[in-house]
Motif scaffolding. Structure first.
Motif, PDB file in Angstrom:
ATOM      1  N   UNK A  80     -51.346 -13.417   4.208  1.00 30.66           N
ATOM      2  CA  UNK A  80     -51.527 -14.625   3.396  1.00 30.66           C
ATOM      3  C   UNK A  80     -50.739 -15.829   3.895  1.00 30.66           C
ATOM      4  N   UNK A  81     -49.658 -15.644   4.608  1.00 33.63           N
ATOM      5  CA  UNK A  81     -48.814 -16.768   5.002  1.00 33.63           C
ATOM      6  C   UNK A  81     -48.955 -17.158   6.465  1.00 33.63           C
ATOM      7  N   UNK A  82     -49.799 -16.441   7.216  1.00 33.21           N
ATOM      8  CA  UNK A  82     -49.897 -16.672   8.651  1.00 33.21           C
ATOM      9  C   UNK A  82     -51.360 -16.810   9.054  1.00 33.21           C
ATOM     10  N   UNK A  83     -51.629 -17.755   9.960  1.00 31.31           N
ATOM     11  CA  UNK A  83     -52.962 -17.936  10.537  1.00 31.31           C
ATOM     12  C   UNK A  83     -52.901 -17.571  12.010  1.00 31.31           C
ATOM     13  N   UNK A  84     -53.867 -16.810  12.455  1.00 32.59           N
ATOM     14  CA  UNK A  84     -53.968 -16.512  13.874  1.00 32.59           C
ATOM     15  C   UNK A  84     -54.718 -17.656  14.555  1.00 32.59           C
ATOM     16  N   UNK A  85     -54.779 -17.622  15.861  1.00 31.65           N
ATOM     17  CA  UNK A  85     -55.517 -18.639  16.612  1.00 31.65           C
ATOM     18  C   UNK A  85     -56.976 -18.659  16.197  1.00 31.65           C
ATOM     19  N   UNK A  86     -57.584 -17.485  16.036  1.00 29.05           N
ATOM     20  CA  UNK A  86     -58.990 -17.409  15.641  1.00 29.05           C
ATOM     21  C   UNK A  86     -59.204 -17.965  14.236  1.00 29.05           C
ATOM     22  N   UNK A  87     -58.291 -17.657  13.323  1.00 23.24           N
ATOM     23  CA  UNK A  87     -58.417 -18.165  11.948  1.00 23.24           C
ATOM     24  C   UNK A  87     -58.232 -19.678  11.903  1.00 23.24           C
ATOM     25  N   UNK A 142     -45.411 -22.411  16.943  1.00 18.48           N
ATOM     26  CA  UNK A 142     -45.947 -21.053  17.045  1.00 18.48           C
ATOM     27  C   UNK A 142     -44.897 -20.094  16.507  1.00 18.48           C
ATOM     28  N   UNK A 143     -45.310 -19.199  15.615  1.00 20.10           N
ATOM     29  CA  UNK A 143     -44.365 -18.231  15.061  1.00 20.10           C
ATOM     30  C   UNK A 143     -44.107 -17.096  16.031  1.00 20.10           C
ATOM     31  N   UNK A 144     -45.163 -16.419  16.440  1.00 27.35           N
ATOM     32  CA  UNK A 144     -45.021 -15.310  17.376  1.00 27.35           C
ATOM     33  C   UNK A 144     -46.404 -14.925  17.852  1.00 27.35           C
ATOM     34  N   UNK A 145     -46.430 -13.985  18.740  1.00 20.27           N
ATOM     35  CA  UNK A 145     -47.703 -13.478  19.210  1.00 20.27           C
ATOM     36  C   UNK A 145     -47.840 -13.627  20.701  1.00 20.27           C
ATOM     37  N   UNK A 146     -48.841 -12.958  21.214  1.00 24.07           N
ATOM     38  CA  UNK A 146     -49.105 -13.054  22.642  1.00 24.07           C
ATOM     39  C   UNK A 146     -49.892 -14.324  22.921  1.00 24.07           C
ATOM     40  N   UNK A 147     -50.128 -14.595  24.168  1.00 22.69           N
ATOM     41  CA  UNK A 147     -50.871 -15.793  24.541  1.00 22.69           C
ATOM     42  C   UNK A 147     -52.293 -15.761  23.986  1.00 22.69           C
ATOM     43  N   UNK A 148     -52.849 -14.569  23.797  1.00 23.81           N
ATOM     44  CA  UNK A 148     -54.204 -14.451  23.273  1.00 23.81           C
ATOM     45  C   UNK A 148     -54.265 -14.666  21.774  1.00 23.81           C
ATOM     46  N   UNK A 149     -53.241 -14.204  21.052  1.00 25.98           N
ATOM     47  CA  UNK A 149     -53.304 -14.213  19.602  1.00 25.98           C
ATOM     48  C   UNK A 149     -52.028 -14.792  19.008  1.00 25.98           C
TER      49      UNK A 149
END
Length: 186
Positions: free
Chosen positions: A16-23, A46-53
């Protein structure tokens, strides 16, 4: 909500508190490759994640792109509907796309102002980067107060004495009105 807003589906998030790149791309109606340019342009971290997501804070996205801070989940829900392009606005308002774009360029748009997602140059915005918040268009069509709008700066209500020393009443009225007018004189 009216039928056309109900026909849209809000972005379904994994958390609920985070959006991915796709979202984020689906919400802004941009391609996934345009998301880094969007986040850099608005200064979204950017919070965290790989380059893809990559992952971004929903509250930061709403605050920096729309200028809105949701206090409760109920306040956030209408904001999660995807931003809409001018063709969608045209379909539901009855105005043509060219009339909407011309009204924006001529600064005479009566609709709620769009969000400019892309910047092209100094003082210019690309027409393809304009998106509208569906809840604002819905409220506009129902003649309700527009939600999520920043407070308008009020016009100073102080009356100054006319600078004309003559006894021309018409000149005094015009000069007083010119001082407090909201119109831009070219």
């Amino acid at each position: 909500m009216t039928a056309f807003i109900a026909s849209l589906t809000p972005i379904v998030q994994r958390t609920s508190a985070v959006m991915t790149t796709a979202e984020l791309a689906a919400w802004a109606q941009l391609g996934k490759n345009s998301v880094p340019r969007l986040t850099a342009g608005f200064g979204i971290r950017e919070l965290s994640g790989s380059a893809k997501n990559r992952r971004y804070s929903v509250h930061e996205v709403m605050r920096k792109i729309l200028g809105v801070t949701a206090r409760h989940a109920e306040d956030l829900e209408p904001l999660l509907y995807p931003l809409q392009k001018s063709t969608w606005v045209s379909e539901y308002t009855g105005l043509s796309v060219s009339a909407i774009n011309a009204a924006i360029c001529e600064k005479r748009l009566t609709l709620p102002a769009p969000v400019e997602l892309t910047q092209t140059g100094q003082g210019q915005a690309a027409a393809r980067g304009r998106r509208w918040v569906p809840a604002q268009i819905d409220a506009y069509l129902r003649n309700d107060p527009i939600p999520f709008m920043p407070a308008m700066a009020s016009v100073p209500a102080t009356k100054t004495a006319s600078k004309t020393a003559s006894r021309n009443v018409f000149a005094a009225i015009c000069s007083d009105n010119a001082e407090v007018s909201r119109q831009c004189h070219l």
